[in-house]
Design a protein around this motif. Structure first.
Motif, PDB file in Angstrom:
ATOM      1  N   GLU A 109       0.827  -1.200   0.000  1.00  0.00           N
ATOM      2  CA  GLU A 109       0.000   0.000   0.000  1.00  0.00           C
ATOM      3  C   GLU A 109       0.866   1.256   0.000  1.00  0.00           C
ATOM      4  O   GLU A 109       2.071   1.192   0.246  1.00  0.00           O
ATOM      5  CB  GLU A 109      -0.922  -0.007   1.228  1.00  0.00           C
ATOM      6  CG  GLU A 109      -1.883  -1.191   1.245  1.00  0.00           C
ATOM      7  CD  GLU A 109      -2.760  -1.207   2.487  1.00  0.00           C
ATOM      8  OE1 GLU A 109      -2.484  -0.402   3.411  1.00  0.00           O
ATOM      9  OE2 GLU A 109      -3.704  -2.007   2.523  1.00  0.00           O
ATOM     10  N   GLU A 110       0.240   2.377  -0.294  1.00  0.00           N
ATOM     11  CA  GLU A 110       0.968   3.643  -0.260  1.00  0.00           C
ATOM     12  C   GLU A 110       1.654   3.804   1.092  1.00  0.00           C
ATOM     13  O   GLU A 110       1.065   3.498   2.128  1.00  0.00           O
ATOM     14  CB  GLU A 110       0.004   4.810  -0.495  1.00  0.00           C
ATOM     15  CG  GLU A 110      -0.588   4.861  -1.890  1.00  0.00           C
ATOM     16  CD  GLU A 110       0.446   5.154  -2.963  1.00  0.00           C
ATOM     17  OE1 GLU A 110       1.462   5.821  -2.647  1.00  0.00           O
ATOM     18  OE2 GLU A 110       0.249   4.720  -4.105  1.00  0.00           O
ATOM     19  N   THR A 112       3.804   6.084   4.026  1.00  0.00           N
ATOM     20  CA  THR A 112       3.799   7.448   4.550  1.00  0.00           C
ATOM     21  C   THR A 112       5.200   8.012   4.750  1.00  0.00           C
ATOM     22  O   THR A 112       5.376   9.225   4.793  1.00  0.00           O
ATOM     23  CB  THR A 112       3.051   7.498   5.902  1.00  0.00           C
ATOM     24  OG1 THR A 112       3.683   6.583   6.817  1.00  0.00           O
ATOM     25  CG2 THR A 112       1.599   7.092   5.728  1.00  0.00           C
ATOM     26  N   PHE A 138       3.563   0.806  -8.242  1.00  0.00           N
ATOM     27  CA  PHE A 138       3.731   2.209  -7.867  1.00  0.00           C
ATOM     28  C   PHE A 138       4.041   3.119  -9.055  1.00  0.00           C
ATOM     29  O   PHE A 138       4.340   4.290  -8.872  1.00  0.00           O
ATOM     30  CB  PHE A 138       4.817   2.330  -6.798  1.00  0.00           C
ATOM     31  CG  PHE A 138       4.384   1.837  -5.443  1.00  0.00           C
ATOM     32  CD1 PHE A 138       3.674   2.658  -4.586  1.00  0.00           C
ATOM     33  CD2 PHE A 138       4.660   0.546  -5.044  1.00  0.00           C
ATOM     34  CE1 PHE A 138       3.258   2.213  -3.342  1.00  0.00           C
ATOM     35  CE2 PHE A 138       4.248   0.079  -3.796  1.00  0.00           C
ATOM     36  CZ  PHE A 138       3.542   0.906  -2.944  1.00  0.00           C
TER      37      PHE A 138
END
Length: 232
Positions: A109-110, A112, A138
């Motif tokens: 997932e993305e 941070t 990505f």
């Protein structure tokens, strides 16, 4: 934002055991790069290196199987070594890497932080293939493959004195060099399974020496570099 994917060979991070001095310098370089390129995010996929080979060879000695045999058990041993190496590098980046080590690139997932670490996923290919899958997920157009060789050669220079380094090569010609089969612990410039996938995606792969830190920075900054570019 730009996401860049680097497949970092285990032979660079842990040629036998962890190379503390290299990892220190590598982390420092990346921190400096990210301070200067605040919009960039970097994904590092770490290989198994010496620990993988040591345990795979031990397994083959115990079971009396050939080094050329392709067994799921040997692959899993190598995968576990990649995860240990990746966890070591992730911890070395501190707060820059906030997410857990990725072990399945298809569900990543993305992230941070500025850095994401990934390791081996499952048998059948090396961490090079995981790097290609993460590039696809990505939206990265290039994978940088860092190993203990500065360029791809026309043949194994340790066995063939007439082998010559290559600056640029097509996927079709490169795949003739590495073949189509993956064997756990196979030593080649870029995994054959990863090569097939990268070609299908139209990715560019840059193979370069992992210990040349200034050269790595040049690659990240799209400047002139020493290495082999595979594309087309």
């Amino acid at each position: 934002m730009s996401v860049k994917v680097l497949s970092v060979g285990g032979s660079i991070v842990a040629p036998e055991g962890p190379d503390v001095e290299f990892v220190k310098k590598f982390v420092s370089l990346i921190k400096q790069y990210l301070a200067e390129h605040k919009e960039d995010k970097l994904i590092f996929v770490v290989g198994g290196g010496g620990p993988a080979r040591i345990y795979q060879n031990a397994f083959r000695a115990v079971t009396e199987t050939s080094p050329d045999s392709s067994t799921e058990a040997a692959d899993w041993i190598g995968i576990m070594a990649t995860r240990l190496n990746a966890q070591f590098v992730k911890a070395s980046f501190g707060d820059l890497c906030r997410e857990a080590v990725v072990t399945d690139p298809t569900v990543a997932e993305e992230f941070t932080g500025s850095v994401l670490l990934a390791a081996g996923w499952k048998p059948g290919f090396s961490t090079d293939n995981d790097a290609v899958l993460l590039a696809e997920k990505f939206g990265a157009k290039t994978v940088v493959n860092l190993s203990n060789i500065e360029k791809v050669y026309t043949d194994d220079p340790r066995k063939n004195p007439d082998a010559t380094p290559i600056d640029e090569i097509s996927w079709a010609d490169f795949r003739k060099i590495v073949g189509d089969e993956w064997t756990p612990g196979k030593n080649c410039p870029f995994d054959p399974i990863a090569s097939k996938k990268a070609q299908s995606l139209g990715l560019t792969v840059i193979c370069a020496g992992g210990k040349n830190l200034e050269n790595i920075k040049a690659i990240l900054e799209d400047k002139n570099y020493v290495g082999t570019t595979i594309r087309g």
